[in-house]
Design an enzyme around this catalytic site. Sequence first.
Site, short mmCIF file in Angstrom:
data_model
loop_
_atom_site.label_atom_id
_atom_site.label_comp_id
_atom_site.label_asym_id
_atom_site.label_seq_id
_atom_site.Cartn_x
_atom_site.Cartn_y
_atom_site.Cartn_z
N LEU A 97 24.24 25.77 71.38
CA LEU A 97 23.83 25.59 69.99
C LEU A 97 23.01 24.33 69.78
O LEU A 97 22.23 24.24 68.85
CB LEU A 97 25.05 25.56 69.08
CG LEU A 97 25.94 26.81 69.08
CD1 LEU A 97 27.13 26.61 68.16
CD2 LEU A 97 25.15 28.04 68.68
N TYR A 102 24.62 12.54 74.55
CA TYR A 102 25.94 12.39 75.14
C TYR A 102 26.58 13.71 75.55
O TYR A 102 27.67 13.72 76.11
CB TYR A 102 26.88 11.67 74.16
CG TYR A 102 26.41 10.28 73.82
CD1 TYR A 102 25.83 9.47 74.78
CD2 TYR A 102 26.54 9.79 72.53
CE1 TYR A 102 25.39 8.19 74.47
CE2 TYR A 102 26.11 8.51 72.21
CZ TYR A 102 25.54 7.72 73.19
OH TYR A 102 25.11 6.45 72.88
N GLY A 103 25.94 14.82 75.25
CA GLY A 103 26.55 16.09 75.63
C GLY A 103 25.90 17.27 74.93
O GLY A 103 24.76 17.20 74.49
N VAL A 105 26.62 21.13 72.48
CA VAL A 105 27.45 21.92 71.57
C VAL A 105 27.28 23.38 71.97
O VAL A 105 26.16 23.88 72.04
CB VAL A 105 27.07 21.71 70.10
CG1 VAL A 105 27.95 22.57 69.20
CG2 VAL A 105 27.19 20.24 69.71
N ASP A 218 25.40 9.21 56.96
CA ASP A 218 24.39 9.93 57.76
C ASP A 218 24.03 11.26 57.11
O ASP A 218 23.89 12.27 57.79
CB ASP A 218 24.91 10.14 59.18
CG ASP A 218 23.77 10.42 60.17
OD1 ASP A 218 22.63 9.98 59.89
OD2 ASP A 218 24.01 11.06 61.20
#
Length: 525
Positions: A97, A102-103, A105, A218
């Site tokens: 997705l 950092y990674g 989804v 944010d």
Amino acid sequence: MRRRRRRDGFYPAPDFRHREAEDMAGVFDIDLDQPEDAGSEDELEEGGQLNESMDHGGVGPYELGMEHCEKFEISETSVNRGPEKIRPECFELLRVLGKGGYGKVFQVRKVTGANTGKIFAMKVLKKAMIVRNAKDTAHTKAERNILEEVKHPFIVDLIYAFQTGGKLYLILEYLSGGELFMQLEREGIFMEDTACFYLAEISMALGHLHQKGIIYRDLKPENIMLNHQGHVKLTDFGLCKESIHDGTVTHTFCGTIEYMAPEILMRSGHNRAVDWWSLGALMYDMLTGAPPFTGENRKKTIDKILKCKLNLPPYLTQEARDLLKKLLKRNAASRLGAGPGDAGEVQAHPFFRHINWEELLARKVEPPFKPLLQSEEDVSQFDSKFTRQTPVDSPDDSTLSESANQVFLGFTYVAPSVLESVKEKFSFEPKIRSPRRFIGSPRTPVSPVKFSPGDFWGRGASASTANPQTPVEYPMETSGIEQMDVTTSGEASAPLPIRQPNSGPYKKQAFPMISKRPEHLRMNL
């Protein structure tokens, strides 16, 4: 239980089988209550035979046949059922997705235990990347803690959180409606009634966060997701600030520049009022096609936010213009929402006069956009550059030292609602897309925002129940006309139904049909 003394004068050793039976009854929920009869207290006759006068409800102790019994295999797994151990193997990867520094989804399906077969979003973060920076570590911990603490209809739900040697996993509800950013990119701009719906739901989410002492910081279209019905869900709480209450000021520099309040950029300290500036910047983006202050680079954007005059298009209604001016005040203390009323001050503004806040909180108001979904696994509302990738969770081959892992103690979490039935069932109803997608029809013919006929300015009796503080009506600022470069001319009627529309001598401008978003804020669809 009484013990009968033997003929030799000694008492027999206690029999623990009865206690074991009680323990087993607790496992299988067996009722061991005996009739309140003093003569039936396990009296034994000489020879150790059961007294046949015991009452068994007309059925002897050995008269029940096997047809009256249910066979049950006793094993460690059936008797000692502990909490489910959540690990990566509990989930099947379906689609990608999104990706970040950092990674990733993923869209996943749970394949074991509770919620088997249910679709979730799995956020995977690499510990090694996070611990390099103390601020990133704090942001990650804040996101997990806030999602555990906050439960609200317009905030994403955290279902599980767990970790392995080298990774952190957040299992969130899957929001198949995708990002509000996608809808904004497709439409170019929103009509005022459409923007009003989204801004109202967002204001309720922000108000709830503020009541918990949390500043969001944010707010931007990319962090606002839609569920399968089209309702708003705030996500990505990595930049939130916890434990900020009235009068508390923080100095952390974070967030997306274009939606960032001036006091954050100046590092002069900020409080929850920064979220209302961001709501104003988001509102401006929805109604005009770009944030209020943008430049060729980061420095020029910051300069404009700090110094430039706010230019408002003439086609906006007076209510929209007034709300934007009050939200985008550089003086945080005089900004709408900065007072003790917080969200109540914003929601009391005439721009939201059609909103029934009680029904909105209950999600009874029909959203202006409902995603066209073919199945529960549908990813059509997400960026195809991610969804067409093969979902692979890289091997967890990096393990942090014991000291480095200390910062992630207590990360594991299972939502209390996991064992409850799912509150909302997934449904698919075909619906024609909004006519706003067709060029030449910029106006939404029917407002999706529900309101009582004739009630044009009151917030309704239900408003006080949705907000702890009773809001006060704030007068609109009507003096002064904002300057703006007009590139085209034409007539555009007010999209929001108003009984007495303003007839001021404003020079009209047609709705912009081409997005004015800066390149770095655009999405290639």
